[in-house]
Scaffold this motif. Sequence first.
Motif, mmCIF file in Angstrom:
data_model
loop_
_atom_site.group_PDB
_atom_site.id
_atom_site.type_symbol
_atom_site.label_atom_id
_atom_site.label_comp_id
_atom_site.label_asym_id
_atom_site.label_seq_id
_atom_site.Cartn_x
_atom_site.Cartn_y
_atom_site.Cartn_z
ATOM 1 N N UNK A 1 49.274 54.153 42.838
ATOM 2 C CA UNK A 1 49.646 54.781 41.524
ATOM 3 C C UNK A 1 50.324 53.084 41.227
ATOM 4 N N UNK A 2 49.442 51.930 41.436
ATOM 5 C CA UNK A 2 49.636 50.374 40.557
ATOM 6 C C UNK A 2 48.978 50.329 40.049
ATOM 7 N N UNK A 3 49.046 49.505 38.794
ATOM 8 C CA UNK A 3 48.656 49.542 37.423
ATOM 9 C C UNK A 3 47.315 48.979 37.297
ATOM 10 N N UNK A 4 46.487 49.327 36.969
ATOM 11 C CA UNK A 4 44.853 48.983 36.975
ATOM 12 C C UNK A 4 44.419 47.898 35.901
ATOM 13 N N UNK A 5 45.268 47.028 35.557
ATOM 14 C CA UNK A 5 45.058 46.141 34.387
ATOM 15 C C UNK A 5 45.642 45.246 35.345
ATOM 16 N N UNK A 6 44.490 43.982 34.676
ATOM 17 C CA UNK A 6 44.379 42.631 35.465
ATOM 18 C C UNK A 6 45.970 42.291 35.400
ATOM 19 N N UNK A 7 46.450 40.969 36.922
ATOM 20 C CA UNK A 7 47.611 40.628 36.459
ATOM 21 C C UNK A 7 47.017 39.423 35.305
ATOM 22 N N UNK A 8 48.806 39.089 34.764
ATOM 23 C CA UNK A 8 49.129 37.912 33.969
ATOM 24 C C UNK A 8 48.940 36.956 35.028
ATOM 25 N N UNK A 9 48.039 36.133 35.151
ATOM 26 C CA UNK A 9 48.408 33.924 35.402
ATOM 27 C C UNK A 9 49.304 33.484 35.318
ATOM 28 N N UNK A 10 49.116 33.664 33.674
ATOM 29 C CA UNK A 10 50.663 32.628 33.623
ATOM 30 C C UNK A 10 51.851 33.215 33.910
ATOM 31 N N UNK A 11 51.981 34.719 33.927
ATOM 32 C CA UNK A 11 53.175 35.304 34.146
ATOM 33 C C UNK A 11 54.091 34.604 36.106
ATOM 34 N N UNK A 12 52.657 34.632 36.497
ATOM 35 C CA UNK A 12 52.704 34.356 38.096
ATOM 36 C C UNK A 12 52.574 32.619 38.360
ATOM 37 N N UNK A 13 52.626 31.874 36.999
ATOM 38 C CA UNK A 13 52.583 30.284 37.357
ATOM 39 C C UNK A 13 51.503 29.924 38.139
ATOM 40 N N UNK A 14 50.695 30.443 37.904
ATOM 41 C CA UNK A 14 48.898 30.568 38.696
ATOM 42 C C UNK A 14 48.393 29.972 38.094
ATOM 43 N N UNK A 15 47.536 28.076 38.127
ATOM 44 C CA UNK A 15 47.002 27.407 37.498
ATOM 45 C C UNK A 15 45.215 27.419 38.106
ATOM 46 N N UNK A 16 44.986 26.375 37.592
ATOM 47 C CA UNK A 16 43.744 26.207 38.013
ATOM 48 C C UNK A 16 43.594 24.525 39.464
ATOM 49 N N UNK A 17 45.093 24.527 39.441
ATOM 50 C CA UNK A 17 45.602 23.768 40.488
ATOM 51 C C UNK A 17 45.391 24.377 41.500
ATOM 52 N N UNK A 18 45.991 25.453 41.855
ATOM 53 C CA UNK A 18 46.209 26.322 42.575
ATOM 54 C C UNK A 18 45.630 26.520 43.857
ATOM 55 N N UNK A 19 46.001 26.798 44.951
ATOM 56 C CA UNK A 19 44.828 27.350 46.185
ATOM 57 C C UNK A 19 43.900 27.841 45.764
ATOM 58 N N UNK A 20 42.712 28.588 45.943
ATOM 59 C CA UNK A 20 41.794 30.248 46.502
ATOM 60 C C UNK A 20 41.157 30.085 47.603
ATOM 61 N N UNK A 21 41.608 29.329 48.321
ATOM 62 C CA UNK A 21 41.811 29.529 49.667
ATOM 63 C C UNK A 21 41.796 28.574 50.973
ATOM 64 N N UNK A 22 42.090 28.571 52.031
ATOM 65 C CA UNK A 22 42.499 27.585 52.622
ATOM 66 C C UNK A 22 40.836 28.368 54.500
ATOM 67 N N UNK A 23 39.780 27.401 54.562
ATOM 68 C CA UNK A 23 38.909 28.213 55.416
ATOM 69 C C UNK A 23 38.991 26.394 56.553
ATOM 70 N N UNK A 24 38.757 27.392 57.798
ATOM 71 C CA UNK A 24 39.122 26.229 59.157
ATOM 72 C C UNK A 24 37.738 25.872 59.014
ATOM 73 N N UNK A 25 37.620 23.986 60.089
ATOM 74 C CA UNK A 25 36.619 23.997 60.717
ATOM 75 C C UNK A 25 35.863 24.873 62.379
ATOM 76 N N UNK A 26 34.752 24.975 62.545
ATOM 77 C CA UNK A 26 34.624 24.966 63.520
ATOM 78 C C UNK A 26 35.077 24.495 64.167
#
Length: 421
Positions: free
Chosen positions: A318-343
């Motif tokens: 039942x949550x909204x299907x609208x895109x969350x606002x990144x500015x309201x979240x304080x999210x910028x392109x300098x924040x992490x997208x993922x953390x991946x581990x080496x072999x």
Amino acid sequence: ANRGRREIEELIGFFVNTLAVRIDLSGEPSVPELLERTRRTALAAQDHQDLPFEQVVEIVQPPRALDHTPLFQVGLAWQNNTVGSLDLPGLRVEAAGEGLDQVKFDLELNLGEQGEVIAGTLGYATALFDRATIERQCGYLLALLRAMVADAGQPVGQIDILPAEERTYLLEDLNRTAADYPSDVCVHELFEAQVQRAPDAVAVVHEDETLSYGELNARANRLAHHLIGLGVRPDQPVAICLERSPAMVVGLLAILKAGGAYLPLDPAYPSGRLRQVLDDAAPHLLLCDAAGREALGAEAIADLSVVDLNTATPAWADQSADDPDPHALGLTARHLAYVIYTSGSTGTPKGVMVEHRGMVNYLCWARETYAPTSSSVVSSSLAFDATVNSLFAPLVSGGHALLTKEGDEVDGLKAEIVSPR
């Protein structure tokens, strides 16, 4: 001129011998010192010059391969026994050409005296080198010889073999890789822009299930709002451990939309490896399915908030299907997208943190470089960086990602990246 010719001949002998024996370059020798070392080493090596090459190979027993010769792949020979012509009464005999246009080694430099000059040929395997590369290598050799003759007292290690143009090419021209890209945009915003362009286009295909861009975005948005309610914040790692499925894609996008950084875990990995990653990254939230729960084990996830993405009645329906606002979240392109581990092949696996701007930079390059195709096959592990290519590149470019069924991966299958639309 005579001094230069004599020293050039000595230097040629130096190069011939260095390819046959091991030369000591320690102590920063000058040109004369190195020539003397080479002369002594070559004379000592001549005590064994009658040993057949085949016997050397038999004694050493090097690993054999069909793509190269054993022991060495580069040869240099000084041709001092060639006959230019043979005169007989009433008959003149001359060599006709150079024989077959083939080489026995990867590189073959043959030199000899021709009148007042030293001349020769450099043969090369065309499967390994192109003509331009070989011509540059010839230039390096000539520059080295000229520098040695010009200043015999200089340390060999300080000789500069690169002309100014070549140095500029190697250090500057080849490194001009700067390109414009949307450095202030997050990865999921590229996807959302594609949703606006073609909401009914196919985004994901898995067995008999197909999701359009609009459907995929709506599902990811509902889950993202739920994750925000659970406390997901920028730079916070969120573990995700699922079999390859549309739910996996929904989960990845939802984590990004909520501001988190996805921490991919492959349920096919050993449980010890998965627990090691969890202990090091210390996520508070886990997105999983039945396979993920089983792979991790109850003890490993006891202290985590778990969201089952395959539940029949999701709490976020039942949550909204609208895109969350990144500015309201304080999210910028300098924040992490993922953390991946080496072999971990050289020790303990280490986490690598990738920001949105870095991932966006790569995706913009990938969709231009690999264009044009219409889809991408996702057959690699989610915990392997190749998934960034095969999954996200089509989703930000207007193509669709074809998810292979677990266990149906094809050896050597190449990921294809779609062209922008």
